[in-house]
Scaffold this active site. Sequence first.
Site, PDB file in Angstrom:
ATOM      1  N   GLU A  35       0.829  -1.212   0.000  1.00  0.00           N
ATOM      2  CA  GLU A  35       0.000   0.000   0.000  1.00  0.00           C
ATOM      3  C   GLU A  35       0.859   1.256   0.000  1.00  0.00           C
ATOM      4  O   GLU A  35       0.590   2.237   0.685  1.00  0.00           O
ATOM      5  CB  GLU A  35      -0.970   0.002   1.195  1.00  0.00           C
ATOM      6  CG  GLU A  35      -2.115  -0.975   1.024  1.00  0.00           C
ATOM      7  CD  GLU A  35      -3.241  -0.747   2.016  1.00  0.00           C
ATOM      8  OE1 GLU A  35      -3.324   0.357   2.573  1.00  0.00           O
ATOM      9  OE2 GLU A  35      -4.021  -1.676   2.227  1.00  0.00           O
ATOM     10  N   GLY A  36       1.909   1.240  -0.797  1.00  0.00           N
ATOM     11  CA  GLY A  36       2.845   2.348  -0.880  1.00  0.00           C
ATOM     12  C   GLY A  36       4.039   2.079   0.020  1.00  0.00           C
ATOM     13  O   GLY A  36       3.932   2.110   1.239  1.00  0.00           O
TER      14      GLY A  36
END
Length: 824
Positions: free
Chosen positions: A500-501
């Site tokens: 998620e990043g």
Amino acid sequence: MILWLICLVVGCLILMMARVNAWIWLAAEALWIFMGGAVAHVDLPILVLLAIVMFTPTLLIAIPSIRQSLISRPALDLFRKIMPSMSATERDAIEAGTVWWDADLFSGKPDWKKLFVLSPPRLTTEEQSFLDNEVEQLCAMVSDWDTTVVWQDLPPQAWQFVKDKGFLGMIIPRQYGGKQFSAYMHSQVIMKLSSRSSVAAISVMVPNSLGPAELLLHYGTEQQKNHYLPRLAQGLEIPCFALTSPYAGSDAAAIPDVGIVCKGMHEGQEVLGFRVTWNKRYITLAPVATVLGLAFRVRDPDGLLGDEPEPGITCALIPTDHPGVVTGRRHWPVNAVFQNGPTSGKDVFIPMDWVIGGLAQVGKGWRMLMECLAAGRAISLPSSSVGFSKMATRGTSAYTAMRRQFKIEIGKFEGVQEALARMGGHLYMMDATRRLSSMAVDAGEKPSVISAISKYHVTERGRMVVNDGMDVIGGKGICMGPGNFLARVYQQIPIAITVEGANILTRCLIIFGQGAIRCHPYVLKELAAAADDNHERALKDFDDLLFSHLSFVAANAARAFVGGISCGWLLPAPSIAAKQTRRYYRAVVHLSSAFGLLTDVSMGVLGGTLKFRERISARLGDVLSQLYLISATLKRYEDDGRQVEDLPYVDWSIQDALHRAQEAIVDVLHNFPNPWIAFGLRVLIFPLGLIYRKPSDVLGTRVALAMQTPGAARERLLDDVYIPQGDDPLACGEKAFRLMPLVHQIERRLKDSVKEGALPAAPQSLIDMRDWIALAAERGLLNPEERKVLDDFAHYGDQTVQVDDFSPDFDLEENRQKALDVLS
């Protein structure tokens, strides 16, 4: 004379903080000059000279026509030249989601009422029942050892339980058969599962985070919602969402996967659609998914959709049994072994109806993803990190309280206490951040910047907590086996850091890079005014914004100086806040003002190049992040009813965060391109030197002792996670820990018998302790109740201390058979 000059300085600071208009400045200047003659007896020529010097620029600013002609017009021309270029994807990312408390922290003057007005998080009766029953049952069905060694997945019975009990439909409304749980409940479920099994937590969190259900709820057609949402809620469909490509990981907006607009055959009819080719990786649940959410870039060479040859990124839902869809192979993510793998397809035709939202949403996929990512990022990974950190802290603190070396509990060693203090302090702040971020989502926010802060800092602190736990339990932590409660979590931490990043990207590009423009009260509006083709309107709007912006900078500079010169005591704190924590509210105002000032000066000096100065951006983001974490901690202390026993955790975590924020500011100034401006800012922000210190050793000892003391304070720190039963090592450690007060009481009573020679000293080994207990009972020194306490303590303590060992083949077949027997 001196008093007159002091009035000048004090008056300027007050007017700057009050952000009064130029006419009030003019009146104040006139009054000061008059007082110079009437009270300070300053010579008239000097007063006249002062009047000219002060009145001229003030009048120039006070008269709009003159101000616009001489200042605002040249400033607008310069601003247009240095204004950073912004791509459509950058603009979508910046404009996605909402701003909330992060904007207050940018303002330099946070409105604490925004936090206090939020009620403490509460679960409904239905939610609490689900947490106490279904989630508890799922935790009992799994363990990190079984999922990683025996099954390399969730056991089949656990998967079926997840589907049957609605775990995959927690965010889906009841009208579609879902649970419609709150964001806070979603967070509670993931946290509890993560305290037992990362595979279980990940398998549940992904369908309830960024994925088909979330996108359908916000953008799907009614037909798509009615078809898919009930099936997802009932577990009849397992979803995944494919975004990341081998050559477009963090830069997801640059995905190379392409869908060519064309006509093709579907269900016996020729329809408009896409011929899609993709190659994705790292897709959680892809190997077992039945419906694939896919992001791809649309190209329309024949103009079948209109005049735009490349409409942009688009999201579609594709059944995985559709011809040409390739799934099934797995990645092996550092011994978490949850279902994760690649997916691909070449020239796969899909009809237009499979686009999420239909034809109207073609090319709008990137904006959809950016708007929906915030909520999932704010909940999933922070909650999982808090869950495994609570488990690590519970097990480690119990271990240190009952494990003895050199005839003393190791939790009394100062080196161990230092590690425990970090674990407890970080965990308190992590949980506070998790709670506040989920409350923001429940309040209707889509907090893009706050979600990035939560994801980065909670996962990083989770890494710190587990690393300290591994250091404390030593050799037991590095030997794998069902009795090791930390090793698998230690191995799996990079997953939370990466997905998620990736955290490097989140820290260097997102938190400040997105927040500086989105959360700043004027920058985005100034960009819009500068881009306005109506020059007269642009000048007027820019003029208003420019001088409001300059007033904002002056107010932050004044507050930063006042806070620095008074160590925060002259700055406001909310009257409804607890007396024990008011100094922290003042510190937040001081550093918030300093951050706002530093942000504006950095943008002014570096201009459009600031987004490429990643280390400076990252450090500025660190300041903002620490202020948010402190705010969450203060909010938690209030929500929990100002529990005095929790103050060691509050004090340690906030003092640590204040020091980190201060160090980030110092690092920015040390590396600032203009050393003279940096020196001036340092003198302005910290005129008395650096004022925020690390937590003291005394405070650290208080935290460590609180963690090793059974009671309400420790339970509040570690609440709402799974506590296993039976002879599970974590359960044994907790049982031994809870017997500690009675054990100490008995040992104190027997101390005289040991001194008198009626009983030898208690042995260090818990195995040998059993003979000592029997001897004490035989000599009439223990009653039956006391003997049972000591026998139980020796048994549970010994189970906790023991390290797993295996036959030469590591008992793999035997372990699998045992797991099958248990499940059957």
